[in-house]
Motif scaffolding. Structure first.
Motif, PDB file in Angstrom:
ATOM      1  N   ASP A 145      43.331  36.002  30.643  1.00 41.77           N
ATOM      2  CA  ASP A 145      43.149  36.132  31.490  1.00 41.77           C
ATOM      3  C   ASP A 145      43.051  37.285  32.958  1.00 41.77           C
ATOM      4  O   ASP A 145      42.444  37.241  33.114  1.00 41.77           O
ATOM      5  N   ALA A 146      44.157  38.441  32.457  1.00 46.11           N
ATOM      6  CA  ALA A 146      43.774  39.088  32.634  1.00 46.11           C
ATOM      7  C   ALA A 146      42.883  40.379  32.093  1.00 46.11           C
ATOM      8  O   ALA A 146      42.105  41.144  32.736  1.00 46.11           O
ATOM      9  N   SER A 147      43.013  40.088  31.124  1.00 47.24           N
ATOM     10  CA  SER A 147      41.435  41.229  30.237  1.00 47.24           C
ATOM     11  C   SER A 147      40.506  40.410  30.705  1.00 47.24           C
ATOM     12  O   SER A 147      39.424  41.317  31.038  1.00 47.24           O
ATOM     13  N   SER A 198      38.801  43.321  26.273  1.00 48.54           N
ATOM     14  CA  SER A 198      39.374  42.990  25.690  1.00 48.54           C
ATOM     15  C   SER A 198      40.500  42.628  25.466  1.00 48.54           C
ATOM     16  O   SER A 198      41.378  43.878  25.937  1.00 48.54           O
ATOM     17  N   GLU A 199      41.268  41.840  25.135  1.00 46.98           N
ATOM     18  CA  GLU A 199      42.410  41.179  24.884  1.00 46.98           C
ATOM     19  C   GLU A 199      43.003  42.567  24.215  1.00 46.98           C
ATOM     20  O   GLU A 199      44.413  43.104  24.869  1.00 46.98           O
ATOM     21  N   VAL A 226      48.393  43.762  38.000  1.00 48.39           N
ATOM     22  CA  VAL A 226      46.900  44.433  37.328  1.00 48.39           C
ATOM     23  C   VAL A 226      46.220  44.554  38.677  1.00 48.39           C
ATOM     24  O   VAL A 226      45.829  45.604  38.722  1.00 48.39           O
ATOM     25  N   GLU A 227      46.947  43.641  39.494  1.00 51.53           N
ATOM     26  CA  GLU A 227      45.702  44.421  40.917  1.00 51.53           C
ATOM     27  C   GLU A 227      45.785  45.453  41.881  1.00 51.53           C
ATOM     28  O   GLU A 227      44.703  46.204  41.925  1.00 51.53           O
ATOM     29  N   LYS A 228      46.494  45.992  41.299  1.00 53.57           N
ATOM     30  CA  LYS A 228      47.205  47.034  41.524  1.00 53.57           C
ATOM     31  C   LYS A 228      45.835  48.657  40.519  1.00 53.57           C
ATOM     32  O   LYS A 228      45.516  49.153  41.280  1.00 53.57           O
TER      33      LYS A 228
END
Length: 112
Positions: free
Chosen positions: A32-34, A40-41, A73-75
């Protein structure tokens, strides 16, 4: 680039309560983060290792998956967005020989 806040709300996030702490933390999968960052993962794993982010393994739908903190991830997303703005503001370098050849004529007299 899509707004990461709206995309994160649509992803499967899990809430983990750390023992002894009333604070809830949101975790998302590497996949999900990728997807959110548009990479890519494999590259996502590099980002996780380079930044020494905390990871947790958790059983999710009969598979053990690795989760990372949503806040990390947001940062990272915000920092990348700021870096991209700064690179657009910088004027092109005159040291680049590829751009100087486009404006001038090619001198081939030394090849003859």
């Amino acid at each position: 680039m899509p707004d990461i806040k709206s995309d994160l709300s649509q992803k499967d996030a899990i809430v983990i309560n750390d023992i002894g702490s009333p604070k809830e933390t949101l975790w998302i999968t590497i996949k999900d983060a990728s997807d959110l960052l548009g990479c890519s993962e494999r590259h996502m794993w590099r980002i996780v290792r380079q930044n020494a982010w905390e990871t947790k393994k958790h059983l999710n739908i009969s598979r053990k998956k690795t989760f990372i903190l949503r806040s990390d991830v947001e940062k990272f997303y915000k920092e990348e967005k700021e870096r991209q703005k700064l690179t657009h503001l910088q004027p092109p370098s005159s040291d680049n020989p590829a751009t100087s050849d486009k404006n001038g004529k090619n001198d081939m007299s030394d090849l003859l």
